[in-house]
Write a protein that holds these residues in place. Structure first.
Motif, PDB file in Angstrom:
ATOM      1  N   ASP A  71       0.803  -1.220   0.000  1.00  0.00           N
ATOM      2  CA  ASP A  71       0.000   0.000   0.000  1.00  0.00           C
ATOM      3  C   ASP A  71       0.837   1.272   0.000  1.00  0.00           C
ATOM      4  OD1 ASP A  71      -2.268  -1.607   0.144  1.00  0.00           O
ATOM      5  OD2 ASP A  71      -2.301  -1.563   2.348  1.00  0.00           O
ATOM      6  N   TRP A  72       2.152   1.148   0.217  1.00  0.00           N
ATOM      7  CA  TRP A  72       2.969   2.361   0.281  1.00  0.00           C
ATOM      8  C   TRP A  72       2.947   3.047  -1.087  1.00  0.00           C
ATOM      9  CZ3 TRP A  72       4.372   5.922   3.264  1.00  0.00           C
ATOM     10  CH2 TRP A  72       5.388   6.809   2.910  1.00  0.00           C
ATOM     11  N   PRO A  73       2.596   4.336  -1.152  1.00  0.00           N
ATOM     12  CA  PRO A  73       2.448   5.016  -2.441  1.00  0.00           C
ATOM     13  C   PRO A  73       3.756   5.397  -3.117  1.00  0.00           C
ATOM     14  CG  PRO A  73       1.990   6.540  -0.649  1.00  0.00           C
ATOM     15  CD  PRO A  73       2.164   5.191  -0.023  1.00  0.00           C
ATOM     16  N   GLY A  74       4.865   5.261  -2.400  1.00  0.00           N
ATOM     17  CA  GLY A  74       6.157   5.586  -2.983  1.00  0.00           C
ATOM     18  C   GLY A  74       6.845   4.362  -3.567  1.00  0.00           C
ATOM     19  N   ALA A  75       8.112   4.518  -3.910  1.00  0.00           N
ATOM     20  CA  ALA A  75       8.886   3.414  -4.484  1.00  0.00           C
ATOM     21  C   ALA A  75       9.203   2.393  -3.392  1.00  0.00           C
ATOM     22  CB  ALA A  75      10.165   3.940  -5.108  1.00  0.00           C
ATOM     23  N   HIS A  76       8.703   1.177  -3.569  1.00  0.00           N
ATOM     24  CA  HIS A  76       8.885   0.096  -2.600  1.00  0.00           C
ATOM     25  C   HIS A  76       9.043  -1.202  -3.382  1.00  0.00           C
ATOM     26  CE1 HIS A  76       8.435  -2.431   0.911  1.00  0.00           C
ATOM     27  NE2 HIS A  76       8.077  -1.422   1.693  1.00  0.00           N
ATOM     28  N   CYS A  77       9.996  -2.039  -2.973  1.00  0.00           N
ATOM     29  CA  CYS A  77      10.338  -3.237  -3.740  1.00  0.00           C
ATOM     30  C   CYS A  77       9.427  -4.429  -3.478  1.00  0.00           C
ATOM     31  CB  CYS A  77      11.775  -3.645  -3.431  1.00  0.00           C
ATOM     32  SG  CYS A  77      12.040  -4.126  -1.697  1.00  0.00           S
ATOM     33  N   ALA A  78       8.515  -4.353  -2.514  1.00  0.00           N
ATOM     34  CA  ALA A  78       7.754  -5.525  -2.084  1.00  0.00           C
ATOM     35  C   ALA A  78       7.033  -6.216  -3.236  1.00  0.00           C
ATOM     36  CB  ALA A  78       6.754  -5.131  -0.996  1.00  0.00           C
ATOM     37  N   ARG A  79       6.272  -5.460  -3.987  1.00  0.00           N
ATOM     38  CA  ARG A  79       5.475  -6.076  -5.053  1.00  0.00           C
ATOM     39  C   ARG A  79       6.359  -6.661  -6.147  1.00  0.00           C
ATOM     40  NH1 ARG A  79       0.304  -5.918  -5.574  1.00  0.00           N
ATOM     41  NH2 ARG A  79       0.092  -4.153  -4.152  1.00  0.00           N
ATOM     42  N   ALA A  80       7.412  -5.949  -6.522  1.00  0.00           N
ATOM     43  CA  ALA A  80       8.315  -6.447  -7.565  1.00  0.00           C
ATOM     44  C   ALA A  80       8.968  -7.751  -7.138  1.00  0.00           C
ATOM     45  CB  ALA A  80       9.377  -5.400  -7.875  1.00  0.00           C
ATOM     46  N   LEU A  81       9.342  -7.867  -5.868  1.00  0.00           N
ATOM     47  CA  LEU A  81       9.985  -9.090  -5.381  1.00  0.00           C
ATOM     48  C   LEU A  81       9.007 -10.265  -5.365  1.00  0.00           C
ATOM     49  CD1 LEU A  81      12.185  -7.737  -2.447  1.00  0.00           C
ATOM     50  CD2 LEU A  81      12.980  -8.704  -4.605  1.00  0.00           C
ATOM     51  N   VAL A  82       7.795 -10.021  -4.897  1.00  0.00           N
ATOM     52  CA  VAL A  82       6.810 -11.105  -4.805  1.00  0.00           C
ATOM     53  C   VAL A  82       6.356 -11.563  -6.190  1.00  0.00           C
ATOM     54  CG1 VAL A  82       4.466 -11.657  -4.064  1.00  0.00           C
ATOM     55  CG2 VAL A  82       6.026 -10.523  -2.489  1.00  0.00           C
ATOM     56  N   GLU A  83       6.227 -10.631  -7.113  1.00  0.00           N
ATOM     57  CA  GLU A  83       5.785 -10.976  -8.456  1.00  0.00           C
ATOM     58  C   GLU A  83       6.927 -11.420  -9.354  1.00  0.00           C
ATOM     59  OE1 GLU A  83       3.688  -7.576  -9.861  1.00  0.00           O
ATOM     60  OE2 GLU A  83       1.935  -7.924  -8.574  1.00  0.00           O
ATOM     61  N   GLY A  84       8.165 -11.158  -8.919  1.00  0.00           N
ATOM     62  CA  GLY A  84       9.319 -11.549  -9.717  1.00  0.00           C
ATOM     63  C   GLY A  84       9.446 -10.786 -11.014  1.00  0.00           C
ATOM     64  N   LYS A  85       9.009  -9.536 -11.010  1.00  0.00           N
ATOM     65  CA  LYS A  85       9.018  -8.733 -12.230  1.00  0.00           C
ATOM     66  C   LYS A  85      10.034  -7.594 -12.126  1.00  0.00           C
ATOM     67  CE  LYS A  85       4.138  -9.560 -13.333  1.00  0.00           C
ATOM     68  NZ  LYS A  85       2.807  -8.927 -13.544  1.00  0.00           N
ATOM     69  N   ALA A  86      10.569  -7.222 -13.283  1.00  0.00           N
ATOM     70  CA  ALA A  86      11.466  -6.078 -13.331  1.00  0.00           C
ATOM     71  C   ALA A  86      10.658  -4.799 -13.134  1.00  0.00           C
ATOM     72  CB  ALA A  86      12.200  -6.037 -14.662  1.00  0.00           C
ATOM     73  N   VAL A  87      11.306  -3.762 -12.644  1.00  0.00           N
ATOM     74  CA  VAL A  87      10.676  -2.451 -12.522  1.00  0.00           C
ATOM     75  C   VAL A  87      11.360  -1.500 -13.499  1.00  0.00           C
ATOM     76  CG1 VAL A  87      10.004  -2.781 -10.120  1.00  0.00           C
ATOM     77  CG2 VAL A  87      12.232  -1.773 -10.648  1.00  0.00           C
ATOM     78  N   SER A  88      10.697  -0.424 -13.826  1.00  0.00           N
ATOM     79  CA  SER A  88      11.294   0.527 -14.761  1.00  0.00           C
ATOM     80  C   SER A  88      10.964   1.938 -14.344  1.00  0.00           C
ATOM     81  CB  SER A  88      10.805   0.265 -16.190  1.00  0.00           C
ATOM     82  OG  SER A  88       9.422   0.539 -16.312  1.00  0.00           O
ATOM     83  N   GLY A  89      11.764   2.864 -14.838  1.00  0.00           N
ATOM     84  CA  GLY A  89      11.556   4.274 -14.551  1.00  0.00           C
ATOM     85  C   GLY A  89      12.138   5.102 -15.673  1.00  0.00           C
ATOM     86  N   LEU A  90      12.096   6.407 -15.509  1.00  0.00           N
ATOM     87  CA  LEU A  90      12.513   7.316 -16.567  1.00  0.00           C
ATOM     88  C   LEU A  90      13.818   8.018 -16.221  1.00  0.00           C
ATOM     89  CD1 LEU A  90       9.071   8.937 -17.436  1.00  0.00           C
ATOM     90  CD2 LEU A  90      10.189   6.997 -18.547  1.00  0.00           C
TER      91      LEU A  90
END
Length: 210
Positions: free
Chosen positions: A139-158
């Protein structure tokens, strides 16, 4: 105040990094634009310097990173690139032109013991929840790694190439807002102690920590 010593043993190490804004000001307060900028700069710094990023969390006045580095020079190069660019870009977003970081980042070596590494990861994952700000790290609205780690997906930004943009301005060339923007991608590396786990098993352990 004396500068903190930077020591990384031969062969590299897992390092927990903490950095706080000047006077604890809320210069990193979450927004969609800041998330994109933060992840873009983090991904670019990791790619250019060759650092493995395991976890990250950005609260309103500080951030934590869990990374693996080969030596003290690599750590310094990574943090110099990351902190300087984030300060400039985040400063633009919140219209802050003064000193951004309170002091030099703190880098703590984490031992090779599984218990120590998992403990530090759990500490990062708990941010947002342990302060009573949200019910779940998801639920944290900022940059947090929890969801990316659990889903095993890469994250991206600009990443915005300010050098090219500045050259175009000096030459009075037509400015296309998207011409100087690149998308950077970051794949989070598994903890060294859990490197041998299958991806599904690794994600299950992260979920259990959460």
């Amino acid at each position: 105040m004396a500068r903190r010593l930077r020591y990384v043993p031969s062969g590299g190490a897992l390092v927990e990094i903490t950095c706080r804004t000047v006077q604890g000001r809320l210069l990193l307060r979450p927004s969609a634009g800041l998330i994109q900028v933060t992840l873009g700069i983090l991904a670019r710094a990791a790619r250019l310097v060759g650092v493995a990023v395991h976890a990250y969390v950005f609260l309103s006045n500080h951030f934590h990173l869990l990374v693996s580095v080969s030596d003290a020079q690599q750590l310094a190069s990574f943090m110099n690139y990351f902190n300087s660019n984030l300060a400039r870009e985040a400063g633009r977003i919140v219209r802050w032109r003064e000193k951004f970081w309170g002091r030099r980042y703190q880098a703590i070596l984490v031992s090779n013991e599984e218990e120590a590494q998992v403990s530090r990861l759990a500490y990062l994952l708990a941010h947002g929840v342990k302060e009573g700000l949200v019910a779940s790290p998801y639920d944290w609205p900022g940059a947090h790694c929890a969801r990316a780690l659990v889903e095993g997906k890469a994250v991206s930004g600009l990443w915005r190439d300010r050098t090219l943009e500045s050259r175009a301005r000096r030459k009075s060339l037509p400015l296309d807002p998207g011409a100087f923007v690149e998308r950077e991608q970051l794949t989070l590396a598994p903890l060294p102690c859990w490197r041998s786990l299958e991806p599904a098993a690794y994600r299950a352990r992260i979920q259990a920590l959460i």
